[in-house]
Motif scaffolding. Structure first.
Motif, PDB file in Angstrom:
ATOM      1  N   ASP A  45       0.841  -1.196   0.000  1.00 51.90           N
ATOM      2  CA  ASP A  45       0.000   0.000   0.000  1.00 51.90           C
ATOM      3  C   ASP A  45       0.879   1.250   0.000  1.00 51.90           C
ATOM      4  OD1 ASP A  45       0.901   0.378   2.612  1.00 51.90           O
ATOM      5  OD2 ASP A  45      -0.957  -0.381   3.521  1.00 51.90           O
ATOM      6  N   GLU A  46       0.211   2.383  -0.190  1.00 52.90           N
ATOM      7  CA  GLU A  46       0.863   3.686  -0.268  1.00 52.90           C
ATOM      8  C   GLU A  46       1.817   3.936   0.915  1.00 52.90           C
ATOM      9  OE1 GLU A  46       0.428   7.076  -2.978  1.00 52.90           O
ATOM     10  OE2 GLU A  46      -0.439   5.068  -3.002  1.00 52.90           O
ATOM     11  N   ALA A  47       1.347   3.652   2.134  1.00 53.53           N
ATOM     12  CA  ALA A  47       2.134   3.927   3.343  1.00 53.53           C
ATOM     13  C   ALA A  47       3.430   3.112   3.371  1.00 53.53           C
ATOM     14  CB  ALA A  47       1.295   3.630   4.588  1.00 53.53           C
ATOM     15  N   LEU A  48       3.330   1.816   3.060  1.00 56.16           N
ATOM     16  CA  LEU A  48       4.511   0.946   3.047  1.00 56.16           C
ATOM     17  C   LEU A  48       5.475   1.383   1.946  1.00 56.16           C
ATOM     18  CD1 LEU A  48       6.091  -1.503   4.064  1.00 56.16           C
ATOM     19  CD2 LEU A  48       4.637  -2.960   2.650  1.00 56.16           C
ATOM     20  N   ALA A  49       4.923   1.759   0.795  1.00 51.57           N
ATOM     21  CA  ALA A  49       5.758   2.214  -0.320  1.00 51.57           C
ATOM     22  C   ALA A  49       6.555   3.454   0.087  1.00 51.57           C
ATOM     23  CB  ALA A  49       4.895   2.515  -1.543  1.00 51.57           C
ATOM     24  N   HIS A  50       5.888   4.384   0.786  1.00 60.11           N
ATOM     25  CA  HIS A  50       6.567   5.602   1.230  1.00 60.11           C
ATOM     26  C   HIS A  50       7.679   5.287   2.217  1.00 60.11           C
ATOM     27  CE1 HIS A  50       4.394   9.187  -0.388  1.00 60.11           C
ATOM     28  NE2 HIS A  50       3.614   8.212  -0.807  1.00 60.11           N
ATOM     29  N   GLU A  51       7.437   4.327   3.103  1.00 59.37           N
ATOM     30  CA  GLU A  51       8.472   3.917   4.051  1.00 59.37           C
ATOM     31  C   GLU A  51       9.632   3.230   3.343  1.00 59.37           C
ATOM     32  OE1 GLU A  51       8.090   2.266   8.324  1.00 59.37           O
ATOM     33  OE2 GLU A  51       6.102   2.066   7.401  1.00 59.37           O
ATOM     34  N   PRO A  60      12.763  13.716  -7.791  1.00 58.13           N
ATOM     35  CA  PRO A  60      11.682  13.850  -8.786  1.00 58.13           C
ATOM     36  C   PRO A  60      11.040  12.510  -9.181  1.00 58.13           C
ATOM     37  CG  PRO A  60      13.843  14.341  -9.761  1.00 58.13           C
ATOM     38  CD  PRO A  60      14.038  14.262  -8.280  1.00 58.13           C
ATOM     39  N   PHE A  61      11.810  11.417  -9.093  1.00 62.01           N
ATOM     40  CA  PHE A  61      11.269  10.123  -9.525  1.00 62.01           C
ATOM     41  C   PHE A  61      10.503   9.398  -8.423  1.00 62.01           C
ATOM     42  CE2 PHE A  61      15.751   9.490  -8.275  1.00 62.01           C
ATOM     43  CZ  PHE A  61      15.614   8.522  -7.288  1.00 62.01           C
ATOM     44  N   PHE A  62      10.406  10.011  -7.222  1.00 64.86           N
ATOM     45  CA  PHE A  62       9.790   9.344  -6.066  1.00 64.86           C
ATOM     46  C   PHE A  62       8.348   8.899  -6.326  1.00 64.86           C
ATOM     47  CE2 PHE A  62       7.324   9.662  -2.043  1.00 64.86           C
ATOM     48  CZ  PHE A  62       7.907   8.609  -1.358  1.00 64.86           C
ATOM     49  N   GLU A  63       7.517   9.807  -6.833  1.00 66.47           N
ATOM     50  CA  GLU A  63       6.112   9.476  -7.074  1.00 66.47           C
ATOM     51  C   GLU A  63       5.974   8.308  -8.045  1.00 66.47           C
ATOM     52  OE1 GLU A  63       3.465  10.071  -5.386  1.00 66.47           O
ATOM     53  OE2 GLU A  63       4.714  11.351  -4.109  1.00 66.47           O
ATOM     54  N   GLY A  64       6.831   8.293  -9.063  1.00 65.83           N
ATOM     55  CA  GLY A  64       6.821   7.209 -10.038  1.00 65.83           C
ATOM     56  C   GLY A  64       7.161   5.868  -9.403  1.00 65.83           C
ATOM     57  N   LEU A  65       8.139   5.882  -8.495  1.00 72.43           N
ATOM     58  CA  LEU A  65       8.527   4.660  -7.772  1.00 72.43           C
ATOM     59  C   LEU A  65       7.344   4.124  -6.983  1.00 72.43           C
ATOM     60  CD1 LEU A  65      12.017   5.326  -6.069  1.00 72.43           C
ATOM     61  CD2 LEU A  65      11.526   3.755  -7.949  1.00 72.43           C
ATOM     62  N   VAL A  66       6.696   5.014  -6.227  1.00 80.48           N
ATOM     63  CA  VAL A  66       5.562   4.626  -5.382  1.00 80.48           C
ATOM     64  C   VAL A  66       4.422   4.085  -6.242  1.00 80.48           C
ATOM     65  CG1 VAL A  66       3.759   5.500  -3.834  1.00 80.48           C
ATOM     66  CG2 VAL A  66       6.141   6.176  -3.486  1.00 80.48           C
ATOM     67  N   GLU A  67       4.142   4.791  -7.319  1.00 73.80           N
ATOM     68  CA  GLU A  67       3.064   4.383  -8.225  1.00 73.80           C
ATOM     69  C   GLU A  67       3.325   2.985  -8.790  1.00 73.80           C
ATOM     70  OE1 GLU A  67       1.269   6.282 -12.253  1.00 73.80           O
ATOM     71  OE2 GLU A  67       1.901   7.729 -10.704  1.00 73.80           O
ATOM     72  N   PHE A  68       4.570   2.755  -9.211  1.00 77.57           N
ATOM     73  CA  PHE A  68       4.926   1.467  -9.803  1.00 77.57           C
ATOM     74  C   PHE A  68       4.868   0.321  -8.790  1.00 77.57           C
ATOM     75  CE2 PHE A  68       8.415  -1.594 -10.965  1.00 77.57           C
ATOM     76  CZ  PHE A  68       7.674  -2.270 -11.920  1.00 77.57           C
TER      77      PHE A  68
END
Length: 160
Positions: A45-51, A60-68
């Motif tokens: 999930d979003e929270a684990l991805a952010h951690e 700049p590529f952070f959102e893309g990493l999380v999305e993927f």
């Protein structure tokens, strides 16, 4: 866990799962003589991805990493063996699959930087293993077991 064994975190990413590569990747690690001590098929999930990607939060590529990484299920694993982290890193190949040598997991199976099928803890990042293992697994989800093949994998395995 014997004195020279180390545990390392490995994950088949959403592209690897979608392409049916879990078995291939697990097989390669088993063929190398590494031992799986934990495995979990899951949706990040979003929270684990952010951690998980916390260190890249301001890039700049952070959102893309999380999305993927949240785009489909992953197969998270913990592998054990002598110098396991470095061994897995070598087997994975360069982060950008286009640069990865043939014979490596990414060189054979990956196609580009974003879709590089596998994640493994960084052996140059002190504590990356413990951090990532703890993020994905509770201690009681990891199994301590003796692989009878170990004596045939490591020269000194019979000596501890």
């Amino acid at each position: 866990m014997s004195h020279h064994d180390e545990r390392t975190f490995v994950m088949v990413k959403p592209d690897g799962v979608q392409r049916g590569l879990i078995g291939e990747i697990v097989g390669r690690l088993e063929d190398k003589g590494l031992k799986m001590v934990g495995g979990k098929f899951m949706q990040i999930d979003e929270a684990l991805a952010h951690e998980h990607y916390g260190e890249h939060e301001d890039k700049p590529f952070f959102e893309g990493l999380v999305e993927f990484i949240t785009s489909g299920p992953v197969f998270a694993m913990v592998w054990e063996g002598a110098d396991a982290t470095r061994q897995v890193r070598q087997m994975m190949g360069a982060t950008d699959a286009k640069e990865a040598a043939p014979g490596t997991i990414r060189g054979d199976l990956g196609n580009d930087l974003g879709h590089n099928v596998i994640h493994g803890s960084d052996h140059e990042d002190e504590g990356a293993n413990e951090r990532e293992i703890a993020l994905f697994f509770d201690e009681d989800e990891l199994v301590d077991w003796d692989a009878d093949a170990a004596t045939w994998v490591y020269e000194d395995a019979g000596d501890h």
